[in-house]
Design an enzyme around this catalytic site. Structure first.
Site, PDB file in Angstrom:
ATOM      1  N   GLU A   1       0.820  -1.224   0.000  1.00  0.00           N
ATOM      2  CA  GLU A   1       0.000   0.000   0.000  1.00  0.00           C
ATOM      3  C   GLU A   1       0.848   1.267   0.000  1.00  0.00           C
ATOM      4  O   GLU A   1       0.765   2.093   0.923  1.00  0.00           O
ATOM      5  CB  GLU A   1      -0.946   0.015   1.209  1.00  0.00           C
ATOM      6  CG  GLU A   1      -1.886  -1.176   1.262  1.00  0.00           C
ATOM      7  CD  GLU A   1      -2.969  -1.051   2.331  1.00  0.00           C
ATOM      8  OE1 GLU A   1      -2.889  -0.132   3.166  1.00  0.00           O
ATOM      9  OE2 GLU A   1      -3.894  -1.884   2.326  1.00  0.00           O
ATOM     10  N   GLU A   8      -4.896  -8.828   0.836  1.00  0.00           N
ATOM     11  CA  GLU A   8      -5.520  -8.459   2.115  1.00  0.00           C
ATOM     12  C   GLU A   8      -6.999  -8.247   1.869  1.00  0.00           C
ATOM     13  O   GLU A   8      -7.396  -7.617   0.887  1.00  0.00           O
ATOM     14  CB  GLU A   8      -4.967  -7.142   2.694  1.00  0.00           C
ATOM     15  CG  GLU A   8      -3.643  -7.244   3.368  1.00  0.00           C
ATOM     16  CD  GLU A   8      -3.166  -5.908   3.965  1.00  0.00           C
ATOM     17  OE1 GLU A   8      -4.000  -5.085   4.380  1.00  0.00           O
ATOM     18  OE2 GLU A   8      -1.940  -5.713   3.989  1.00  0.00           O
TER      19      GLU A   8
HETATM   20  C1  BG6 Z   1      -4.502  -2.294   5.985  1.00  0.00           C
HETATM   21  C2  BG6 Z   1      -3.011  -2.247   6.296  1.00  0.00           C
HETATM   22  O1  BG6 Z   1      -4.823  -1.391   4.984  1.00  0.00           O
HETATM   23  O2  BG6 Z   1      -5.344  -2.012   7.073  1.00  0.00           O
HETATM   24  C3  BG6 Z   1      -2.705  -2.928   7.622  1.00  0.00           C
HETATM   25  O3  BG6 Z   1      -2.215  -2.817   5.277  1.00  0.00           O
HETATM   26  C4  BG6 Z   1      -3.697  -2.498   8.701  1.00  0.00           C
HETATM   27  O4  BG6 Z   1      -1.374  -2.659   7.983  1.00  0.00           O
HETATM   28  C5  BG6 Z   1      -5.143  -2.781   8.235  1.00  0.00           C
HETATM   29  O5  BG6 Z   1      -3.445  -3.109   9.912  1.00  0.00           O
HETATM   30  C6  BG6 Z   1      -6.238  -2.515   9.268  1.00  0.00           C
HETATM   31  O6  BG6 Z   1      -6.239  -1.266   9.823  1.00  0.00           O
HETATM   32  P1  BG6 Z   1      -7.064  -0.829  11.120  1.00  0.00           P
HETATM   33  O7  BG6 Z   1      -6.857   0.632  11.221  1.00  0.00           O
HETATM   34  O8  BG6 Z   1      -8.502  -1.162  10.911  1.00  0.00           O
HETATM   35  O9  BG6 Z   1      -6.532  -1.558  12.310  1.00  0.00           O
END
Ligand code: BG6
Length: 471
Positions: free
Chosen positions: A176, A374
């Site tokens: 990202e 992801e």
């Molecule tokens: C993703 C990232 O976009 O979001 C991760 O690559 C991150 O590193 C994840 O942990 C979730 O984010 P959050 O803010 O909901 O804990």
């Protein structure tokens, strides 16, 4: 005959043989041991020291989930729930504490052990080189604003290939990359908390250049693997078909998606983005030699991160002529009435988004080999779903994954070159400013009980999915 019928009943959505099933993670978010065994500081360690109040419940990156100590137990659990692949990142400041120069032998041993342990359990390591964690000594030299730091990164990448490339065959240059641009240089959620569009553009351009340089280095070493990048390709859906809304979504897409997607896959920046930067006087400083490196070093493989859609509309109000330049000058965000929400995280759920991204890659990006790198559902206060037997009953996560896998399957049927699905994340981990607020794992990490691991219901469920190669 009987067997076929039984199989049909068991699996409505069958995935191709060798589909990559697993999860993704990052060094700073799960290793812990942030000041141990010679690791240097990165921007998260430093920022937490300066402003602990900016992190949820004041929890910093020092001791996140403890993978550094417990990797054997964790990898065993990965095996137990059926992983055939796992993505983690190398911490640059652990491997090379000052960002350049001496390599930390203890870090080499740690990553070597992790890779060996994964391979021992038939889990393929997917290794990412940069997940938001600039070494502090290099941030002091300007971070991604500095061309010198780009060279330091390419050197670091090269060292990683030399050290681990005989065993690791899937590499990723960045996760990202738009996020440190947004967080660090536009919207104040990453260090160095700058709000300055000109500097943001330079950071974005240099990050892309660093990716191309790493790809070049990788190919020079001829290690017979694949190298790619992981992008959060959140589609920008317009409020309506009104030309003003369509224009708003096109520009949002240029800034936040095509800015990295086009140069990574096609070797060139999107023309409409360059037109805006030229017209407004925000072109970064660059050399033709570097632009040629970007043109010729495109990715083999693309990781797609997808959580929620971006919805936009034309500006409601004219921008004040003296307002600092920001991408949002061209669009407003739009909250669609009736949208489906993950109320535990405050994010919209729109499963079809995953399909739209994949079809776009098929039609406009040469059907490049890709995978879902992801996808996942963050839940605040997830402990309340733990039942008397101690298991988190996360039926909502199972449903979330199923719904996204159905659309992934649809894309497969329509010829998309999608090779796998990785959930964010394997076990609950620390997440930047949100720390341990939102839980995402197949495995829970109980902070009250010394980080005790317990497989959630979704972990048991995915095991079956992998066994059947479908659901
Ligand atoms: C993703 C990232 O976009 O979001 C991760 O690559 C991150 O590193 C994840 O942990 C979730 O984010 P959050 O803010 O909901 O804990």
């Amino acid at each position: 005959m009987e067997v076929t019928e039984q199989k049909q009943k068991q699996v409505d959505y069958e995935f191709p043989k060798d589909f990559w099933w697993g999860s993704s993670s990052s060094a700073t978010q799960m290793e812990g041991a942030a000041a141990m065994d010679g690791k240097g500081q990165n921007i998260w360690d430093y920022w937490y020291e300066q402003e602990p109040n900016r992190f949820h419940n004041g929890i910093g990156p020092a001791e996140t989930s403890g993978f550094y100590y417990r990797y054997k137990e964790d990898i065993r659990l990965m095996k137990q729930i059926g992983h055939n692949s796992f993505r983690f990142s190398i911490s640059w400041s652990r491997l090379i504490p000052n960002g350049t120069g001496a390599v930390n032998k203890k870090a080499v041993a740690f990553y070597q052990n992790v890779i060996d342990e994964l391979l021992h359990h038939d889990i393929e390591p997917f290794v990412n080189l940069f997940h938001f964690d600039m070494p502090m000594s290099l941030q002091e030299k300007g971070g991604w604003e500095s061309r010198e730091v780009v060279d330091a990164y390419s050197e670091y990448a090269s060292i990683c290939f030399e050290l681990f490339g005989d065993k690791v065959k899937k590499w990723f240059t960045h996760n990202e990359p738009i996020v440190p641009v947004e967080g660090g240089y536009l919207y104040d959620f990453h260090y160095p908390n700058v709000i300055d569009f000109r500097r943001a553009v330079q950071v974005g351009y240099h990050t892309q250049l660093s990716s191309a340089l790493a790809i070049q280095k990788y190919r020079e070493q001829q290690q017979n693997g694949q190298i790619g990048i992981i992008l959060n390709l959140t589609p920008s859906y317009p409020r309506s078909n009104n030309p003003a809304d369509l224009e708003a979504s096109r520009i949002a897409d240029a800034f936040f998606n095509r800015s990295f997607l086009d140069p990574s896959v096609k070797g060139e920046f999107p023309k409409d983005l360059l037109d805006i930067l030229r017209e407004e006087g925000y072109m970064p400083s660059y050399t033709e030699t570097d632009v040629a490196i970007i043109r010729t070093n495109t990715v083999d493989l693309l990781g797609v991160n997808y959580y929620q859609p971006r919805r936009v509309k034309a500006k409601e109000n004219a921008v004040h002529p003296d307002a600092p330049f920001m991408p949002d000058r061209f669009f407003d965000s739009y909250e669609m009435p009736g949208r489906k929400m993950n109320v535990h995280r405050g994010w919209e759920i729109y499963e079809k988004g995953i399909y739209d991204i994949l079809i776009n890659l098929r039609d406009n990006y040469g059907n490049i080999p890709c995978f879902i790198s992801e996808n996942g559902m963050g839940v605040e206060g997830e402990e309340k779903f733990r039942d008397d037997s101690g298991i988190i009953q996360d039926d909502y996560r199972i449903k979330f994954i199923q719904d996204h896998l159905r659309w992934t399957h649809q894309a497969l049927e329509e010829g998309v070159n999608v090779r796998g699905y990785h959930l964010w994340t394997f076990m609950d981990n620390w997440s930047w400013m949100n720390a341990y607020k939102n839980r995402y794992g197949f495995v829970s990490v109980n902070l009250e009980k010394g980080g005790e691991r317990t497989v959630k219901k979704s972990g048991e469920w995915i095991k079956k999915v992998v066994q059947q190669n479908g659901f």
